[in-house]
Write an enzyme that holds these catalytic residues in place. Structure first.
Site, PDB file in Angstrom:
ATOM      1  N   LYS A  67       0.857  -1.193   0.000  1.00  0.00           N
ATOM      2  CA  LYS A  67       0.000   0.000   0.000  1.00  0.00           C
ATOM      3  C   LYS A  67       0.889   1.238   0.000  1.00  0.00           C
ATOM      4  CE  LYS A  67      -3.971   1.993   2.480  1.00  0.00           C
ATOM      5  NZ  LYS A  67      -4.884   1.866   3.637  1.00  0.00           N
ATOM      6  N   SER A 120      -9.863   2.047   2.345  1.00  0.00           N
ATOM      7  CA  SER A 120      -8.918   2.746   1.517  1.00  0.00           C
ATOM      8  C   SER A 120      -7.887   1.832   0.839  1.00  0.00           C
ATOM      9  CB  SER A 120      -8.162   3.782   2.357  1.00  0.00           C
ATOM     10  OG  SER A 120      -7.386   3.144   3.355  1.00  0.00           O
ATOM     11  N   SER A 168     -10.337  -0.112   6.644  1.00  0.00           N
ATOM     12  CA  SER A 168      -9.680  -0.072   5.332  1.00  0.00           C
ATOM     13  C   SER A 168      -8.953  -1.326   4.897  1.00  0.00           C
ATOM     14  CB  SER A 168      -8.697   1.094   5.277  1.00  0.00           C
ATOM     15  OG  SER A 168      -9.399   2.265   4.989  1.00  0.00           O
TER      16      SER A 168
HETATM   17  N1  GLN Z   1     -13.474   4.439   5.492  1.00  0.00           N
HETATM   18  C1  GLN Z   1     -12.950   4.942   6.720  1.00  0.00           C
HETATM   19  C2  GLN Z   1     -12.571   6.395   6.568  1.00  0.00           C
HETATM   20  O1  GLN Z   1     -12.770   6.929   5.538  1.00  0.00           O
HETATM   21  C3  GLN Z   1     -11.803   4.115   7.185  1.00  0.00           C
HETATM   22  C4  GLN Z   1     -10.569   4.393   6.434  1.00  0.00           C
HETATM   23  C5  GLN Z   1      -9.421   3.582   6.942  1.00  0.00           C
HETATM   24  O2  GLN Z   1      -9.582   2.597   7.649  1.00  0.00           O
HETATM   25  N2  GLN Z   1      -8.227   4.048   6.628  1.00  0.00           N
HETATM   26  O3  GLN Z   1     -12.082   6.996   7.469  1.00  0.00           O
END
Ligand code: GLN
Length: 496
Positions: free
Chosen positions: A81, A161, A185
């Site tokens: 990532k 994400s 995410s």
């Molecule tokens: N979807 C969540 C957010 O937008 C979690 C994102 C994540 O876990 N990095 O904050």
């Protein structure tokens, strides 16, 4: 000799065993994946490809295998990532503001993987600064989910994400990937792409060298096609790091060894508050199926209550932006990446941030500074911290009577690429089942359970006690065995 074109279909464990048994070479394994990465470019999973690095790693791996010195992940090609700093390799966090940033150092988690012999195929796409649930907020463009609805060729989101990670693994471009999970995410994109992802206990993996989003919630974890593969990767990623004061000095168990112990006698909590109104019947049905599978395998389902779970999402969307607004203050045009000049220093800051941050990141910074501002701090931030403590308490009570908790991973299957982009609240609702684990710092795993009516993967989530990833993985393995999820996505980088 295995056909090179089949090498991308192996699980990570099969590839590991095949390399050591000399059925194919690390060079062949890497070449097959480099070709798959190229063939899968239309999915936009990779921001930066590093085939030369992968090839160099494979040469060293073949040498070690020949010498009988194979390390635990020897020669296994992974996607990283693009939130993990990689020495000398551009790191973007999916943002324009980090333009030209080439870290001088390697994140601890990736350093651990390379020390174990893994090789890097490249850096994969993500929502900007990991803020999002669809990968749509990336400055480097949307990622497409390798899956399509049955009879419908419109592109779908891989989730976010860690959308690039999930698409690369599901699309047979990498044997595994790293992800990070602040509110879901790892688990949500894993569920959307039909793969396995685990967010370990807060403190299990070092956060050093990972671009920070919300420091009290962020955790790195593996994404892979099987529970075993996730267990193998997690063992190498995890461990105490003196460079991260929140990383915990506890032994890292051999998670793979724990897998096949079964779930006989385990008590599995079924939280009644997770029966949220509006959940599609097929998600509810999958959950019931999961309960039945675990029962058939000898576990005992127990209804539990997590009374504050319904406050988890609003609590998360106060705490995460608050921490983000503080963490992102460092992007000022002076120390990293992009700089847009101005007449004064303040104007340079403003111009840089205006051009460098996307709309969702700006929204988070504004929410964060608002909830931390004098006059609102008590009403929002402090209140959220108190609710967080109640959520932690709920889990502590529940884990006095159960060994793990089973819930759905997401409230829906993958949605269309542009869906929900006009409605931040609808987007935030993706995280309704996942954020509690981050708020409480507990391990959570997503494992494919079946397909939706239109042929898309659906995931189940297993939560566990702090530092008891072994039980979480065992329960995940039992579900995986019962679900026998063999469906494959429509589009893969490798041979189909
Ligand atoms: N979807 C969540 C957010 O937008 C979690 C994102 C994540 O876990 N990095 O904050």
């Amino acid at each position: 000799m295995t056909m090179v074109s089949n090498l991308t279909d192996l699980t990570l464990a099969e590839a590991r065993d095949g390399l050591v048994a000399r059925r194919f070479s690390a060079a062949e394994l890497v070449e097959a994946h480099v070709a798959a990465v190229e063939a899968g470019r239309s999915l936009n999973a990779f921001i930066t490809e590093t085939p030369e690095r992968a090839r160099a790693g494979a040469i060293e791996s073949d040498r070690r295998i020949a010498a009988g010195e194979a390390r635990p992940l020897e020669g296994l090609p992974l996607a990283i990532k693009d939130l993990f700093c990689t020495e000398g390799v551009r790191t973007t966090a999916g943002s324009h503001i980090l333009d030209g940033f080439q870290p001088q150092y390697e994140s601890t988690v990736t350093a651990n993987l390379w020390r174990a012999g893994a090789v890097m195929l490249g850096k994969v796409n993500l929502d900007e600064f990991a803020m999002g649930s669809s990968n749509m907020t990336s400055y480097h463009g949307a990622v497409e989910n390798p899956w399509r609805r049955r009879g419908d060729n419109r592109p779908l989101t891989p989730g976010g994400s860690s959308g690039g990670s999930a698409a690369a693994v599901a699309g047979r471009m990498a044997l595994g990937a790293t992800g990070t999970d602040t509110g879901g995410s790892i688990r949500q994109p894993a569920a959307f792409c039909g793969i396995v992802g685990i967010k370990p206990t807060y403190g299990r993996c070092s956060r050093w060298g990972i671009v920070a989003f919300a420091s009290s919630l962020d955790q790195a974890g593996p994404m892979a096609r099987t529970v075993r593969d996730a267990a193998i990767l997690l063992r190498e990623m995890a461990g105490h790091d003196p460079k991260d004061s929140t990383s915990v000095n506890l032994p890292v168990p051999d998670f793979e060894q724990a897998l096949d112990q079964g779930v006989k006698g385990l008590r599995i909590g079924i939280p009644k508050e997770y029966r949220v109104a509006g959940t599609p019947p097929e998600i509810e049905a999958l959950w019931q199926q999961g309960i039945q599978w675990l029962k058939d395998a000898g576990a005992e389902p127990v209804e539990i209550s997590l009374p504050h779970a319904r406050f988890a999402l609003p609590t998360y969307y106060i705490i995460a932006p608050a921490e983000a607004s503080s963490n992102l203050a460092r992007y000022d045009g002076v120390r990293f990446g992009l700089r847009v000049p101005g007449q004064t220093l303040d104007e340079m800051y403003e111009n840089t941030r205006a051009a460098g941050f996307g709309a969702e990141v700006k929204r988070r910074v504004l929410i964060g500074t608002y909830v931390l501002s004098a006059g609102y701090y008590d009403a929002y931030y402090l209140k959220a911290q108190r609710v967080r403590a109640r959520i932690v308490e709920d889990f502590r009570t529940a884990f006095e009577t159960v060994d793990a908790i089973l819930t759905p991973a997401t409230p829906s299957a993958a949605f269309g690429l542009d869906d929900k982009m006009d409605d931040p609240i609808a987007m935030y609702l993706n995280d309704v089942f996942t954020v509690t684990a981050n708020l409480a710092g507990l391990p959570g795993l997503s494992v494919p359970g079946g397909l939706s009516a239109d042929g898309l993967p659906l995931g189940l989530q297993v939560l566990g006690r702090a530092f008891d990833e072994a039980t979480v993985l065992r329960v995940g393995r039992a579900i995986e065995r019962a679900a026998d999820f063999t469906a494959k996505p429509a589009m893969t980088g490798g041979a189909t």
